[in-house]
Design a protein around this motif. Sequence first.
Motif, PDB file in Angstrom:
ATOM      1  N   ASN A  16      -1.215   4.365  -5.274  1.00 17.11           N
ATOM      2  CA  ASN A  16      -1.213   3.077  -5.998  1.00 17.11           C
ATOM      3  C   ASN A  16      -0.897   3.261  -7.489  1.00 17.11           C
ATOM      4  OD1 ASN A  16      -3.505   0.366  -6.832  1.00 17.11           O
ATOM      5  ND2 ASN A  16      -1.374   0.194  -6.241  1.00 17.11           N
ATOM      6  N   ILE A  17      -0.038   4.238  -7.773  1.00 16.87           N
ATOM      7  CA  ILE A  17       0.430   4.340  -9.164  1.00 16.87           C
ATOM      8  C   ILE A  17       1.956   4.335  -9.270  1.00 16.87           C
ATOM      9  CG2 ILE A  17      -1.638   5.372 -10.196  1.00 16.87           C
ATOM     10  CD1 ILE A  17      -0.176   8.102  -9.992  1.00 16.87           C
ATOM     11  N   CYS A  18       2.668   4.665  -8.179  1.00 15.96           N
ATOM     12  CA  CYS A  18       4.136   4.707  -8.266  1.00 15.96           C
ATOM     13  C   CYS A  18       4.798   3.553  -7.514  1.00 15.96           C
ATOM     14  CB  CYS A  18       4.669   6.038  -7.726  1.00 15.96           C
ATOM     15  SG  CYS A  18       4.134   7.483  -8.671  1.00 15.96           S
ATOM     16  N   ARG A  19       4.754   3.572  -6.187  1.00 17.33           N
ATOM     17  CA  ARG A  19       5.532   2.615  -5.393  1.00 17.33           C
ATOM     18  C   ARG A  19       4.890   1.238  -5.276  1.00 17.33           C
ATOM     19  NH1 ARG A  19       5.817   6.460  -0.332  1.00 17.33           N
ATOM     20  NH2 ARG A  19       3.844   7.023  -1.314  1.00 17.33           N
ATOM     21  N   SER A  20       3.627   1.176  -4.854  1.00 18.15           N
ATOM     22  CA  SER A  20       3.057  -0.152  -4.588  1.00 18.15           C
ATOM     23  C   SER A  20       2.864  -1.010  -5.852  1.00 18.15           C
ATOM     24  CB  SER A  20       1.773  -0.066  -3.751  1.00 18.15           C
ATOM     25  OG  SER A  20       0.771   0.687  -4.373  1.00 18.15           O
ATOM     26  N   GLY A  28      -8.074   7.455  -3.407  1.00 18.36           N
ATOM     27  CA  GLY A  28      -8.690   6.882  -4.607  1.00 18.36           C
ATOM     28  C   GLY A  28      -8.567   7.784  -5.817  1.00 18.36           C
ATOM     29  N   TYR A  29      -7.607   8.706  -5.783  1.00 16.06           N
ATOM     30  CA  TYR A  29      -7.520   9.724  -6.851  1.00 16.06           C
ATOM     31  C   TYR A  29      -7.262   9.127  -8.224  1.00 16.06           C
ATOM     32  CZ  TYR A  29      -6.784  12.941  -2.894  1.00 16.06           C
ATOM     33  OH  TYR A  29      -6.896  13.636  -1.729  1.00 16.06           O
ATOM     34  N   HIS A  30      -6.597   7.990  -8.282  1.00  9.29           N
ATOM     35  CA  HIS A  30      -6.202   7.437  -9.584  1.00  9.29           C
ATOM     36  C   HIS A  30      -6.870   6.095  -9.887  1.00  9.29           C
ATOM     37  CE1 HIS A  30      -3.055  10.491 -10.098  1.00  9.29           C
ATOM     38  NE2 HIS A  30      -2.892  10.379  -8.794  1.00  9.29           N
ATOM     39  N   VAL A  85       0.833  -1.207   0.000  1.00 11.38           N
ATOM     40  CA  VAL A  85       0.000   0.000   0.000  1.00 11.38           C
ATOM     41  C   VAL A  85       0.867   1.257   0.000  1.00 11.38           C
ATOM     42  CG1 VAL A  85      -1.704   1.318   1.334  1.00 11.38           C
ATOM     43  CG2 VAL A  85      -1.910  -1.170   1.174  1.00 11.38           C
ATOM     44  N   CYS A  86       0.535   2.186  -0.909  1.00  9.78           N
ATOM     45  CA  CYS A  86       1.136   3.522  -0.871  1.00  9.78           C
ATOM     46  C   CYS A  86      -0.001   4.531  -0.934  1.00  9.78           C
ATOM     47  CB  CYS A  86       2.165   3.704  -1.982  1.00  9.78           C
ATOM     48  SG  CYS A  86       1.525   3.481  -3.657  1.00  9.78           S
ATOM     49  N   LEU A  87       0.307   5.764  -1.241  1.00 10.35           N
ATOM     50  CA  LEU A  87      -0.729   6.793  -1.263  1.00 10.35           C
ATOM     51  C   LEU A  87      -1.620   6.663  -2.500  1.00 10.35           C
ATOM     52  CD1 LEU A  87      -1.861   9.440  -0.022  1.00 10.35           C
ATOM     53  CD2 LEU A  87      -0.092  10.675  -1.308  1.00 10.35           C
ATOM     54  N   PRO A 117      10.532   6.392  -0.120  1.00  6.54           N
ATOM     55  CA  PRO A 117      10.014   7.747  -0.292  1.00  6.54           C
ATOM     56  C   PRO A 117       9.123   7.907  -1.525  1.00  6.54           C
ATOM     57  CG  PRO A 117      12.346   7.664  -0.872  1.00  6.54           C
ATOM     58  CD  PRO A 117      11.981   6.293  -0.360  1.00  6.54           C
ATOM     59  N   ASP A 118       8.159   8.809  -1.391  1.00  2.95           N
ATOM     60  CA  ASP A 118       7.230   9.104  -2.484  1.00  2.95           C
ATOM     61  C   ASP A 118       7.991   9.765  -3.637  1.00  2.95           C
ATOM     62  OD1 ASP A 118       5.259  10.060  -4.130  1.00  2.95           O
ATOM     63  OD2 ASP A 118       4.085  10.996  -2.528  1.00  2.95           O
ATOM     64  N   PRO A 119       8.030   9.127  -4.814  1.00  8.65           N
ATOM     65  CA  PRO A 119       8.798   9.691  -5.932  1.00  8.65           C
ATOM     66  C   PRO A 119       7.955  10.563  -6.870  1.00  8.65           C
ATOM     67  CG  PRO A 119       8.057   7.501  -6.516  1.00  8.65           C
ATOM     68  CD  PRO A 119       7.446   7.805  -5.154  1.00  8.65           C
ATOM     69  N   TYR A 120       6.674  10.773  -6.542  1.00  9.98           N
ATOM     70  CA  TYR A 120       5.735  11.365  -7.496  1.00  9.98           C
ATOM     71  C   TYR A 120       6.209  12.705  -8.041  1.00  9.98           C
ATOM     72  CZ  TYR A 120       1.166  12.642  -9.477  1.00  9.98           C
ATOM     73  OH  TYR A 120       0.135  12.997 -10.324  1.00  9.98           O
ATOM     74  N   TYR A 121       6.772  13.544  -7.180  1.00 11.40           N
ATOM     75  CA  TYR A 121       7.244  14.856  -7.633  1.00 11.40           C
ATOM     76  C   TYR A 121       8.737  14.852  -7.955  1.00 11.40           C
ATOM     77  CZ  TYR A 121       2.642  16.401  -6.252  1.00 11.40           C
ATOM     78  OH  TYR A 121       1.271  16.531  -6.156  1.00 11.40           O
ATOM     79  N   GLY A 122       9.321  13.672  -8.051  1.00 14.48           N
ATOM     80  CA  GLY A 122      10.755  13.551  -8.327  1.00 14.48           C
ATOM     81  C   GLY A 122      11.035  13.242  -9.784  1.00 14.48           C
TER      82      GLY A 122
HETATM   83  P1  4NP Z   1       2.504   6.590  -4.820  1.00 17.37           P
HETATM   84  O1  4NP Z   1       2.866   8.048  -5.391  1.00 17.37           O
HETATM   85  O2  4NP Z   1       1.842   6.812  -3.482  1.00 17.37           O
HETATM   86  O3  4NP Z   1       3.813   5.920  -4.707  1.00 17.37           O
HETATM   87  O4  4NP Z   1       1.572   5.959  -5.843  1.00 17.37           O
HETATM   88  C1  4NP Z   1       1.912   9.069  -5.527  1.00 17.37           C
HETATM   89  C2  4NP Z   1       1.037   9.041  -6.592  1.00 17.37           C
HETATM   90  C3  4NP Z   1       0.126  10.064  -6.767  1.00 17.37           C
HETATM   91  C4  4NP Z   1       0.101  11.109  -5.861  1.00 17.37           C
HETATM   92  C5  4NP Z   1       0.971  11.123  -4.781  1.00 17.37           C
HETATM   93  C6  4NP Z   1       1.872  10.098  -4.620  1.00 17.37           C
HETATM   94  N1  4NP Z   1      -0.806  12.178  -6.052  1.00 17.37           N
HETATM   95  O5  4NP Z   1      -0.762  13.141  -5.262  1.00 17.37           O
HETATM   96  O6  4NP Z   1      -1.627  12.130  -6.971  1.00 17.37           O
END
Ligand code: 4NP
Length: 156
Positions: free
Chosen positions: A16-20, A49-51, A12-14, A128-133
Amino acid sequence: MPRTRPSSVLFVCLGNICRSPLAEGVMMAVLGERGRDNGIVIDSAGTNGYHTGEAPDRRSIAVAAKYGLDISAQRCRQLEPADFTKFDLILGMDRGNLAAIRRRMPAGGTADIGMFSAIALGKDIEIPDPYYGGPEDFEQVYRMILAASQSLAERF
Ligand code: 4NP
């Protein structure tokens, strides 16, 4: 590690599109390489559930492909109450995920819950969350997930 031999793990991540999704793909591959994937259920979900319904982030698909894995068919879903009885183990990528998972645990939930690196490696570090990286952040996430998956696979 609360159970000696889990047979189902939910990453589980935030979002569910990058890490998990990477963790799901890497863990299945590592178990497959070791012939330990029989009857094992590996899945992933997000605390938000944004994505929902989307494929993984193209940068996660790209880093997986670089190491020979195709995770493009996965579809995003949100963590749901039934997960807490369906899975032996629910692993968050960071402390925020872990807190959100714990908050959602319904009465009667049976899953063991922990942070991936802590359970797999005995290291209290976040993936770590890579979304903005950039791509290098996705590379780092891939390496951390691979190391944790290789260690966790020993318990199956
Ligand atoms: P994740 O990364 O938790 O690894 O899937 C993120 C994906 C999307 C967002 C944040 C983190 N977002 O804010 O939409």
